[in-house]
Enzyme design. Sequence first.
Site, PDB file in Angstrom:
ATOM      1  N   ASP A 153       0.875  -1.163   0.000  1.00 39.94           N
ATOM      2  CA  ASP A 153       0.000   0.000   0.000  1.00 39.94           C
ATOM      3  C   ASP A 153       0.923   1.227   0.000  1.00 39.94           C
ATOM      4  O   ASP A 153       2.107   1.139   0.345  1.00 39.94           O
ATOM      5  CB  ASP A 153      -0.965   0.014   1.195  1.00 39.94           C
ATOM      6  CG  ASP A 153      -2.161   0.939   0.920  1.00 39.94           C
ATOM      7  OD1 ASP A 153      -2.086   1.757  -0.028  1.00 39.94           O
ATOM      8  OD2 ASP A 153      -3.170   0.855   1.655  1.00 39.94           O
TER       9      ASP A 153
HETATM   10  C1  BGC Z   1      -5.052   3.252  -0.040  1.00 40.02           C
HETATM   11  C2  BGC Z   1      -5.103   2.265  -1.189  1.00 40.02           C
HETATM   12  C3  BGC Z   1      -4.895   2.975  -2.495  1.00 40.02           C
HETATM   13  C4  BGC Z   1      -3.568   3.714  -2.436  1.00 40.02           C
HETATM   14  C5  BGC Z   1      -3.235   4.460  -3.703  1.00 40.02           C
HETATM   15  C6  BGC Z   1      -3.855   4.169  -0.094  1.00 40.02           C
HETATM   16  O1  BGC Z   1      -4.067   5.262   0.726  1.00 40.02           O
HETATM   17  O2  BGC Z   1      -5.089   2.570   1.190  1.00 40.02           O
HETATM   18  O3  BGC Z   1      -6.341   1.593  -1.174  1.00 40.02           O
HETATM   19  O4  BGC Z   1      -4.959   2.098  -3.568  1.00 40.02           O
HETATM   20  O5  BGC Z   1      -3.613   4.658  -1.388  1.00 40.02           O
HETATM   21  O6  BGC Z   1      -4.039   5.571  -3.855  1.00 40.02           O
END
Ligand code: BGC
Length: 711
Positions: free
Chosen positions: A228
């Site tokens: 993530d």
């Molecule tokens: C989120 C993810 C997301 C990623 C990219 C993170 O803050 O938890 O679900 O895909 O950001 O935007």
Amino acid sequence: MALSDTDVADVVDSLSLDEKCSLVYGAVDPEGTATGYVPGVPRLDIPELRLADGPLGIRIPGRSSTAFPASIAVAATFDPELARRQGVAMAREAKASGQHAVLGPGLNLVRVPNCGRNFEYYSEDPVVTADFAAAVVEGIQSEDVLATPKHYVANNQETKRLVVSAEVGERALRELYLPGFEAAVEAGAGSVMTAYNRVNGTHMSDHRRLVTEVLKDEWGFDGYVVSDWFGTASAVGAATAGLDLEMPGISLEALHEAFGIDPDAEMLEEGDDESIPAGETTTPKFATELKSAVESGAVPADRLDDMVARILGQMARIGLLDGEWGDGGALDTPEHRDLAETLAARGTVLLKNDDGALPLSDDDDVALVGPGVAEAMLGGGGSSEVTPAREVSALEGIRTRTDGSVAFEPGVERVVTPSFFDDESADADADAAADFPGGKTPDVDAAADCAREADVAVVVVRDATTEGADRETLRLPGGQDELVAAVADAADRTVVVVQSGGPVALPWRDSVDAIVESWYPGQADGDALASVLYGDADPAGRLPVTFAPEGSYPTNAEERFPGVDDEARYDEGVFVGYRHFDAAGSDGEPTYPFGHGLSYATFEYGETEARGDDAVAVEVTNASDRDGREVVQAYVRPPTVAGVERPTRELAGYAAVELVADETETVELSLSEHAFRRYDDSEGWTVDAGEYVVEVGRSSRDVRAETTVSR
Ligand code: BGC
């Protein structure tokens, strides 16, 4: 012809150490479209890889795409085929914008009703989650776009999400939290995203047992594991645990600048700010430390080769390495628009309908009340925010559909969903301050007067949830409960439409005539709502989560949620959602149980019989004079085994059936083995021999027929 594994291995062999390293962390996308970007290696004609956010549609800064309903609404359809079609549509839209991977679906279980991201997830039940996971992944991957199920695993709250440790036993992991991911892998997901949180003390990016042993070795996952964003806890730890790709691979400041993310949005510093040691989680790890770690032997060279081979392997699989990728992209097509509307309508759940308050008559004079009725309810805040290709508000949808008059009153101030993105929050502020249609001002008395004069009052209320924060309360914000109460007092007939990301409190529910849960319906909001309110579509949605009084959920103890000293104890074990409420008996009566949802038609059930050990059949009759759609559900009750605590019942199967007035059909339901087996800490998966009662009915609490099968 996609390149073979041998071809990919040859490509890996021809890369220098620097080139290999450059393929396992992100960089700034020069085009500015991708959420995550890997530059490729021009010397060897290895192209760029672009990853775009989901799961409610494709998020491309500055561009619009189809804004589908929230995942929880999709699950409420109990129709995985629609989710498969959504996957196909999202993949086509990703392709049209040059994106090779979708960062979705969100597969975390709805453990805590307050979780700010419940709208991005499917259900409190693992069978529903697994079915929808498989369907949407199959759809995405069928278009040569990579699905990225997230967030692996036990990311069930937003409070302190970067540091909190889910203290969860193996049985609950196996029975509840892992099945969605396993189903996604079986369905062919090309990548999996690790969660921010820790599990039993170890960050998921660094969790060798869950990432390498379970996901890769046990389930045979051969795609790449991506972190993530800023969720890579360490370079050596993550690489040796099995993480293959670090995102975003750039600093927080660079990301904010590149993507216009509001630096004040509490994306990373949510919860207690002291939870995140400055600089530790927000700086890239692989970019700065991986090369020297490989040179020193701290990360084995063949591990780096494997990381690269997994990423290139998926690029090869979708035809990217041999220049065959890219056909079939399409944005905002009539088909996608229709699908967005069908999903929204079919996911709408009729919770209550006294004395046939609904459907509305074509010529009813309607008082449409609520602060958001002039704007479509698209979703919650955070990375899943989609700029819709088009949007229809409740006001527009009802005005277009009705032959009667529609008077509008906002009642209270706008409820604004927080946004991660600069321009959108500026827009949101502007929206919040903007005039309501017709120059109306928020006034509860005016709303009550308006309701008094109409044939029916339709009050549309909404919550405001976001990634990065949990809801402090299940009560609706902004005085909306008082607004509903005042309207219900004044009106002859009151219909409440709830637009929420998950369970909410409905304190006025006894004083209104009908309640419709429409979740976050996305761009087709008003059209879908009108079709259900006027009975053009039967409300076919059923609850994929239990609605219950706030204090009665199993996570209603600080040590369970949000946790103490950065630990959330999953002491409820497998007793999450209806599994908990069934076990709690009269101490925990749901307001509306899992699986609940009314239809405008009336269905009668005949006897049910087993068809072998894996299926049951039941005769269902539409005993009304309207056509309708029924979601027939089967729950399994296990035999008693000394010393083993099991849920009273577990969902084993479901099937939707469309029946015209007076029609009877025999509906066959296949029973998932998941509902029969249990995970024993020493024996592993265990199926106890004995008689299993199969309950068939309309919800987890509305059983219409029973039979038994044995194991
Ligand atoms: C989120 C993810 C997301 C990623 C990219 C993170 O803050 O938890 O679900 O895909 O950001 O935007």
